[in-house]
Design a protein around this motif. Structure first.
Motif, PDB file in Angstrom:
ATOM      1  N   MET A  35     -18.249  40.738  17.922  1.00 52.31           N
ATOM      2  CA  MET A  35     -19.022  40.021  16.912  1.00 52.31           C
ATOM      3  C   MET A  35     -18.088  39.740  15.754  1.00 52.31           C
ATOM      4  N   GLY A  36     -18.059  38.501  15.300  1.00 53.25           N
ATOM      5  CA  GLY A  36     -17.157  38.143  14.220  1.00 53.25           C
ATOM      6  C   GLY A  36     -17.745  37.118  13.282  1.00 53.25           C
ATOM      7  N   LEU A  37     -17.236  37.135  12.064  1.00 50.75           N
ATOM      8  CA  LEU A  37     -17.603  36.174  11.036  1.00 50.75           C
ATOM      9  C   LEU A  37     -16.511  35.118  10.979  1.00 50.75           C
ATOM     10  N   PHE A  38     -16.890  33.847  11.042  1.00 52.97           N
ATOM     11  CA  PHE A  38     -15.929  32.747  11.051  1.00 52.97           C
ATOM     12  C   PHE A  38     -16.243  31.734   9.968  1.00 52.97           C
ATOM     13  N   ARG A  39     -15.201  31.032   9.540  1.00 52.65           N
ATOM     14  CA  ARG A  39     -15.352  29.991   8.527  1.00 52.65           C
ATOM     15  C   ARG A  39     -14.519  28.784   8.945  1.00 52.65           C
ATOM     16  N   VAL A  40     -15.112  27.605   8.785  1.00 58.32           N
ATOM     17  CA  VAL A  40     -14.395  26.353   8.997  1.00 58.32           C
ATOM     18  C   VAL A  40     -14.268  25.710   7.615  1.00 58.32           C
ATOM     19  N   GLY A  63     -23.933  25.985   5.721  1.00 57.55           N
ATOM     20  CA  GLY A  63     -23.384  24.675   6.041  1.00 57.55           C
ATOM     21  C   GLY A  63     -23.906  24.129   7.353  1.00 57.55           C
ATOM     22  N   SER A  64     -23.159  23.183   7.894  1.00 59.14           N
ATOM     23  CA  SER A  64     -23.546  22.489   9.120  1.00 59.14           C
ATOM     24  C   SER A  64     -22.284  22.149   9.895  1.00 59.14           C
ATOM     25  N   VAL A  77     -23.613  18.283  19.583  1.00 60.30           N
ATOM     26  CA  VAL A  77     -24.836  18.854  19.039  1.00 60.30           C
ATOM     27  C   VAL A  77     -24.547  19.277  17.597  1.00 60.30           C
ATOM     28  N   ILE A  78     -25.542  19.164  16.729  1.00 65.16           N
ATOM     29  CA  ILE A  78     -25.431  19.585  15.332  1.00 65.16           C
ATOM     30  C   ILE A  78     -26.081  20.960  15.184  1.00 65.16           C
ATOM     31  N   VAL A  79     -25.389  21.873  14.513  1.00 68.90           N
ATOM     32  CA  VAL A  79     -25.901  23.222  14.257  1.00 68.90           C
ATOM     33  C   VAL A  79     -26.001  23.385  12.742  1.00 68.90           C
ATOM     34  N   GLU A  80     -27.212  23.692  12.256  1.00 64.41           N
ATOM     35  CA  GLU A  80     -27.456  23.816  10.820  1.00 64.41           C
ATOM     36  C   GLU A  80     -27.851  25.247  10.469  1.00 64.41           C
ATOM     37  N   GLU A  81     -27.890  25.542   9.171  1.00 61.00           N
ATOM     38  CA  GLU A  81     -28.231  26.884   8.696  1.00 61.00           C
ATOM     39  C   GLU A  81     -29.476  27.414   9.390  1.00 61.00           C
ATOM     40  N   GLY A  82     -29.384  28.649   9.903  1.00 62.15           N
ATOM     41  CA  GLY A  82     -30.498  29.284  10.580  1.00 62.15           C
ATOM     42  C   GLY A  82     -30.577  29.004  12.071  1.00 62.15           C
ATOM     43  N   ASP A  83     -29.825  28.005  12.569  1.00 60.48           N
ATOM     44  CA  ASP A  83     -29.823  27.687  13.999  1.00 60.48           C
ATOM     45  C   ASP A  83     -28.981  28.698  14.770  1.00 60.48           C
ATOM     46  N   MET A  84     -29.319  28.860  16.053  1.00 62.17           N
ATOM     47  CA  MET A  84     -28.520  29.638  16.983  1.00 62.17           C
ATOM     48  C   MET A  84     -28.045  28.712  18.095  1.00 62.17           C
ATOM     49  N   HIS A  93     -14.638  23.064  23.988  1.00 61.86           N
ATOM     50  CA  HIS A  93     -15.374  22.579  22.809  1.00 61.86           C
ATOM     51  C   HIS A  93     -14.492  22.600  21.566  1.00 61.86           C
ATOM     52  N   ILE A  94     -14.968  21.896  20.542  1.00 59.77           N
ATOM     53  CA  ILE A  94     -14.388  21.976  19.205  1.00 59.77           C
ATOM     54  C   ILE A  94     -15.529  22.206  18.221  1.00 59.77           C
ATOM     55  N   VAL A  95     -15.170  22.726  17.054  1.00 56.74           N
ATOM     56  CA  VAL A  95     -16.118  22.970  15.966  1.00 56.74           C
ATOM     57  C   VAL A  95     -15.676  22.100  14.794  1.00 56.74           C
ATOM     58  N   VAL A  96     -16.583  21.266  14.280  1.00 56.46           N
ATOM     59  CA  VAL A  96     -16.272  20.343  13.189  1.00 56.46           C
ATOM     60  C   VAL A  96     -17.170  20.657  11.997  1.00 56.46           C
ATOM     61  N   ASN A  97     -16.573  20.933  10.837  1.00 56.28           N
ATOM     62  CA  ASN A  97     -17.375  21.096   9.621  1.00 56.28           C
ATOM     63  C   ASN A  97     -17.824  19.713   9.175  1.00 56.28           C
ATOM     64  N   ARG A  98     -19.115  19.514   9.026  1.00 50.64           N
ATOM     65  CA  ARG A  98     -19.650  18.202   8.656  1.00 50.64           C
ATOM     66  C   ARG A  98     -19.525  17.899   7.171  1.00 50.64           C
ATOM     67  N   SER A  99     -19.175  18.903   6.370  1.00 51.08           N
ATOM     68  CA  SER A  99     -19.031  18.699   4.925  1.00 51.08           C
ATOM     69  C   SER A  99     -17.563  18.565   4.547  1.00 51.08           C
TER      70      SER A  99
END
Length: 127
Positions: A35-40, A63-64, A77-84, A93-99
């Motif tokens: 289990m880890g905490l990540f930031r983009v 964020g999103s 797919v878009i993942v927003e605060e509170g989503d799993m 896959h890649i992870v893109v910060n929308r902000s």
């Protein structure tokens, strides 16, 4: 029992996101979980990668992000605060910060005690 405190400073991960605190084989001696905490960072994205031998789940804290996946990163797919989000093994896959202004933060849990990430240079540039 072992408490894991936030990392200071965070560490850059090979696939292009920033890692914080984690429960893993390396930090706690875990055998079956990660289990880890990540930031983009604002406006950033990860490099194409997959997790070879584990299932992953994500909980969006702040964020999103957009997740692009598939052999040519053609699905999204878009993942927003509170989503799993569920990520099956070996799904490129890649992870893109929308902000462009704020970092995105999420927690990942896996059924493997290690990070288990494999970069995929042949996936191309999904710009």
């Amino acid at each position: 029992m072992r408490v894991v405190k936030p990392r200071n400073p965070d560490r850059d991960l090979p696939r292009g996101v920033v890692g914080g605190a984690e429960i893993s084989q390396a930090t706690t001696g875990a055998h079956n979980i990660y289990m880890g905490l990540f930031r983009v960072p604002a406006g950033a994205r990860s490099r194409p990668h997959y997790h070879a031998n584990c299932e992953s789940s994500l909980y969006m804290l702040k964020g999103s992000i957009e997740i692009r996946w598939g052999d040519h990163l053609e699905d999204s797919v878009i993942v927003e605060e509170g989503d799993m989000l569920y990520v099956p093994p070996r799904e490129t896959h890649i992870v893109v910060n929308r902000s462009g202004d704020e970092p995105a933060e999420y927690i990942v849990a896996r059924d493997s005690p290690t990070e288990d990430s494999v970069e995929v240079p042949w996936a191309g540039d999904p710009s």
